[in-house]
Enzyme design. Structure first.
Site, PDB file in Angstrom:
ATOM      1  N   GLY A  40       0.812  -1.223   0.000  1.00 46.97           N
ATOM      2  CA  GLY A  40       0.000   0.000   0.000  1.00 46.97           C
ATOM      3  C   GLY A  40       0.843   1.269   0.000  1.00 46.97           C
ATOM      4  O   GLY A  40       0.345   2.344   0.362  1.00 46.97           O
ATOM      5  N   THR A  41       2.084   1.162  -0.430  1.00 44.53           N
ATOM      6  CA  THR A  41       3.003   2.311  -0.415  1.00 44.53           C
ATOM      7  C   THR A  41       2.456   3.485  -1.234  1.00 44.53           C
ATOM      8  O   THR A  41       2.407   4.626  -0.750  1.00 44.53           O
ATOM      9  CB  THR A  41       4.376   1.905  -1.027  1.00 44.53           C
ATOM     10  OG1 THR A  41       4.693   0.580  -0.642  1.00 44.53           O
ATOM     11  CG2 THR A  41       5.461   2.859  -0.617  1.00 44.53           C
ATOM     12  N   TRP A  43      -0.532   4.250  -2.272  1.00 43.06           N
ATOM     13  CA  TRP A  43      -1.749   4.808  -1.680  1.00 43.06           C
ATOM     14  C   TRP A  43      -1.406   5.709  -0.488  1.00 43.06           C
ATOM     15  O   TRP A  43      -1.858   6.849  -0.377  1.00 43.06           O
ATOM     16  CB  TRP A  43      -2.644   3.645  -1.254  1.00 43.06           C
ATOM     17  CG  TRP A  43      -4.013   3.991  -0.771  1.00 43.06           C
ATOM     18  CD1 TRP A  43      -4.681   5.175  -0.950  1.00 43.06           C
ATOM     19  CD2 TRP A  43      -4.896   3.135  -0.039  1.00 43.06           C
ATOM     20  NE1 TRP A  43      -5.929   5.098  -0.367  1.00 43.06           N
ATOM     21  CE2 TRP A  43      -6.081   3.862   0.191  1.00 43.06           C
ATOM     22  CE3 TRP A  43      -4.796   1.822   0.430  1.00 43.06           C
ATOM     23  CZ2 TRP A  43      -7.165   3.315   0.882  1.00 43.06           C
ATOM     24  CZ3 TRP A  43      -5.876   1.269   1.119  1.00 43.06           C
ATOM     25  CH2 TRP A  43      -7.045   2.008   1.341  1.00 43.06           C
ATOM     26  N   HIS A 101      11.667   0.940   2.661  1.00 44.72           N
ATOM     27  CA  HIS A 101      11.238  -0.439   2.940  1.00 44.72           C
ATOM     28  C   HIS A 101      12.137  -1.077   4.016  1.00 44.72           C
ATOM     29  O   HIS A 101      12.130  -2.285   4.185  1.00 44.72           O
ATOM     30  CB  HIS A 101      11.347  -1.284   1.668  1.00 44.72           C
ATOM     31  CG  HIS A 101      10.437  -0.859   0.541  1.00 44.72           C
ATOM     32  ND1 HIS A 101       9.092  -0.631   0.716  1.00 44.72           N
ATOM     33  CD2 HIS A 101      10.676  -0.663  -0.773  1.00 44.72           C
ATOM     34  CE1 HIS A 101       8.544  -0.303  -0.453  1.00 44.72           C
ATOM     35  NE2 HIS A 101       9.483  -0.306  -1.366  1.00 44.72           N
ATOM     36  N   ARG A 123      -0.099  -5.544   4.859  1.00 43.48           N
ATOM     37  CA  ARG A 123      -1.176  -6.093   4.025  1.00 43.48           C
ATOM     38  C   ARG A 123      -1.112  -7.608   4.134  1.00 43.48           C
ATOM     39  O   ARG A 123      -0.025  -8.168   4.359  1.00 43.48           O
ATOM     40  CB  ARG A 123      -0.940  -5.635   2.580  1.00 43.48           C
ATOM     41  CG  ARG A 123      -2.050  -5.981   1.617  1.00 43.48           C
ATOM     42  CD  ARG A 123      -1.715  -5.492   0.210  1.00 43.48           C
ATOM     43  NE  ARG A 123      -2.830  -5.716  -0.693  1.00 43.48           N
ATOM     44  CZ  ARG A 123      -2.774  -5.521  -2.005  1.00 43.48           C
ATOM     45  NH1 ARG A 123      -1.644  -5.086  -2.569  1.00 43.48           N
ATOM     46  NH2 ARG A 123      -3.818  -5.758  -2.765  1.00 43.48           N
ATOM     47  N   ARG A 265      -2.705  -1.927 -10.240  1.00 40.66           N
ATOM     48  CA  ARG A 265      -3.112  -3.158 -10.934  1.00 40.66           C
ATOM     49  C   ARG A 265      -4.584  -3.420 -10.661  1.00 40.66           C
ATOM     50  O   ARG A 265      -5.443  -3.042 -11.440  1.00 40.66           O
ATOM     51  CB  ARG A 265      -2.219  -4.323 -10.483  1.00 40.66           C
ATOM     52  CG  ARG A 265      -2.233  -5.531 -11.401  1.00 40.66           C
ATOM     53  CD  ARG A 265      -1.354  -6.633 -10.835  1.00 40.66           C
ATOM     54  NE  ARG A 265      -1.783  -7.072  -9.509  1.00 40.66           N
ATOM     55  CZ  ARG A 265      -2.690  -8.012  -9.266  1.00 40.66           C
ATOM     56  NH1 ARG A 265      -3.245  -8.655 -10.267  1.00 40.66           N
ATOM     57  NH2 ARG A 265      -3.032  -8.350  -8.029  1.00 40.66           N
TER      58      ARG A 265
HETATM   59  P1  PAP Z   1       5.465  -0.366  -3.890  1.00 40.15           P
HETATM   60  O1  PAP Z   1       5.694  -0.766  -2.486  1.00 40.15           O
HETATM   61  O2  PAP Z   1       6.313  -1.111  -4.869  1.00 40.15           O
HETATM   62  O3  PAP Z   1       5.521   1.115  -4.116  1.00 40.15           O
HETATM   63  P2  PAP Z   1       2.629  -0.585  -3.482  1.00 40.15           P
HETATM   64  O4  PAP Z   1       2.044   0.720  -3.827  1.00 40.15           O
HETATM   65  O5  PAP Z   1       2.758  -0.929  -2.052  1.00 40.15           O
HETATM   66  O6  PAP Z   1       3.981  -0.817  -4.264  1.00 40.15           O
HETATM   67  O7  PAP Z   1       1.759  -1.760  -4.091  1.00 40.15           O
HETATM   68  C1  PAP Z   1       0.990  -1.686  -5.220  1.00 40.15           C
HETATM   69  C2  PAP Z   1      -0.345  -2.298  -4.834  1.00 40.15           C
HETATM   70  O8  PAP Z   1      -1.157  -1.278  -4.238  1.00 40.15           O
HETATM   71  C3  PAP Z   1      -1.083  -2.799  -6.036  1.00 40.15           C
HETATM   72  O9  PAP Z   1      -1.875  -3.879  -5.555  1.00 40.15           O
HETATM   73  P3  PAP Z   1      -2.412  -5.056  -6.511  1.00 40.15           P
HETATM   74  O10 PAP Z   1      -1.263  -5.557  -7.283  1.00 40.15           O
HETATM   75  O11 PAP Z   1      -3.002  -6.070  -5.592  1.00 40.15           O
HETATM   76  O12 PAP Z   1      -3.452  -4.422  -7.361  1.00 40.15           O
HETATM   77  C4  PAP Z   1      -1.898  -1.587  -6.390  1.00 40.15           C
HETATM   78  O13 PAP Z   1      -2.994  -1.874  -7.221  1.00 40.15           O
HETATM   79  C5  PAP Z   1      -2.331  -1.107  -5.032  1.00 40.15           C
HETATM   80  N1  PAP Z   1      -2.684   0.315  -5.023  1.00 40.15           N
HETATM   81  C6  PAP Z   1      -2.069   1.343  -5.653  1.00 40.15           C
HETATM   82  N2  PAP Z   1      -2.685   2.475  -5.402  1.00 40.15           N
HETATM   83  C7  PAP Z   1      -3.719   2.203  -4.577  1.00 40.15           C
HETATM   84  C8  PAP Z   1      -4.747   2.990  -3.968  1.00 40.15           C
HETATM   85  N3  PAP Z   1      -4.832   4.290  -4.172  1.00 40.15           N
HETATM   86  N4  PAP Z   1      -5.637   2.363  -3.183  1.00 40.15           N
HETATM   87  C9  PAP Z   1      -5.570   1.030  -2.967  1.00 40.15           C
HETATM   88  N5  PAP Z   1      -4.637   0.222  -3.519  1.00 40.15           N
HETATM   89  C10 PAP Z   1      -3.725   0.803  -4.319  1.00 40.15           C
END
Ligand code: PAP
Length: 299
Positions: A40-41, A43, A101, A123, A265
């Site tokens: 959730g980074t 977000w 991280h 998560r 995603r």
């Molecule tokens: P990172 O640690 O590499 O930056 P991070 O943002 O934690 O990545 O993870 C991406 C996940 O957060 C994706 O999940 P999924 O593969 O299960 O779909 C992404 O879709 C999800 N994500 C990104 N933005 C948001 C948001 N605004 N609200 C909820 N989930 C989100």
């Protein structure tokens, strides 16, 4: 051989720690978002940035409309301190917002002693693994022109705790325990709970960051507007996140340019159902029970 490897790992960790301590001087007003990748980074970067800067921007000039959340809140480890030269961060406007991280036990001493705030989000490990696998396959094929990873091999590594930031359970427990010990300094959030109750947790986050929403703001719908701006659907559909790209790994010869869209995603709870077999599910349940049972922490 194993003892030799452990010694080398310890040496690398000692060097990294000294490097971080020498170069990163945390300030008491700093806010650090700490996560395991795919927890959730993106977000939380958007939410923290929006909460803290809400009086500076409106709908016409908000940086999140034209920049990735990863540009608004840089990574300390994989952006700033990988760049050559390391950018001047001493004079960034306060509060300085960073993400990383790094596991709790490897944090630079100045982060612990400065009294700065840490926001941690965890998560469900099954969804973290699922997200990580999809992300790694995408990055490998689109950037490095490599074949996708084998699901079984990647799952095996995850279960053994092999990851650049240490085993999943150690990472989560490190911050969970710190949040129990120093609740005013470490806020422990959970992706699934945030998805369920946006309002409660965004208010909690604002209180923790010492930027609580006033009654007027409540009435004017400021909280709702931040939740909407940072929502998966809204961010994913912004042009910058559909077609834009971000440099990851600092400005140096090893950095890579990543399409912003890979950070958006599905954004759902429970997507692991579409990837993991029943056997993988059972194995992860068993490992998590074993690793987390004594802590009274569970997913
Ligand atoms: P990172 O640690 O590499 O930056 P991070 O943002 O934690 O990545 O993870 C991406 C996940 O957060 C994706 O999940 P999924 O593969 O299960 O779909 C992404 O879709 C999800 N994500 C990104 N933005 C948001 C948001 N605004 N609200 C909820 N989930 C989100």
């Amino acid at each position: 051989m194993a003892a030799q490897e452990t010694k080398e790992e310890e040496e690398v960790e000692r060097i990294f720690k000294r490097y971080r301590e020498q170069y990163f001087k945390s300030q008491p007003t700093d806010v650090l978002l700490i996560t395991l990748p795919k927890s959730g980074t993106t977000w939380l970067k958007a939410l923290i940035f929006s909460i803290v800067n809400r009086t500076r921007y409106d709908n016409s000039n908000h940086p999140l409309l034209t920049q990735s959340p990863h540009v608004c809140v840089p990574f300390l480890d994989v952006d700033l301190f990988c760049a050559t030269p390391v950018p001047a961060i001493e004079n960034m406007p306060s509060p300085r917002l960073f993400a990383c991280h790094i596991p709790y036990t490897s944090l630079p001493e100045s982060i612990i002693s400065s009294g700065c705030r840490i926001v941690y989000i965890c998560r469900n490990p099954k969804d973290v693994f699922t997200s990580l696998w999809h992300f790694s396959c995408k990055v490998r094929t689109s950037i490095n022109d490599l074949p996708p990873l084998s699901l079984d091999d990647t799952f095996d590594l995850f279960c053994k705790g092999v990851s650049p930031f240490g085993p999943f359970w150690d990472h989560v427990l490190g911050y969970w325990k710190a949040s129990l010990q120093w609740p005013n300094r470490v806020l422990f959030l959970n992706y699934e709970e945030m998805k369920k109750e946006h309002l409660v947790h965004v208010n909690r986050l604002a209180d923790f960051l010492d930027h609580p929403f006033s009654l007027e703001e409540d009435k004017e719908g400021v909280v709702q507007e931040i939740i909407r701006l940072c929502s998966f659907e809204n961010l994913r559909n912004l042009e910058v996140n559909k077609t834009g790209r971000t440099l990851i790994g600092g400005a140096n010869q090893n950095s890579v340019v990543i399409e912003n869209s890979v950070f958006f995603r599905e954004g759902k709870v429970g997507d692991s159902e579409n990837l993991l077999t029943a056997q993988m599910n059972d194995l992860l349940d068993q490992i998590m029970k074993e690793k987390l049972d004594d802590s009274h922490f569970s997913f």
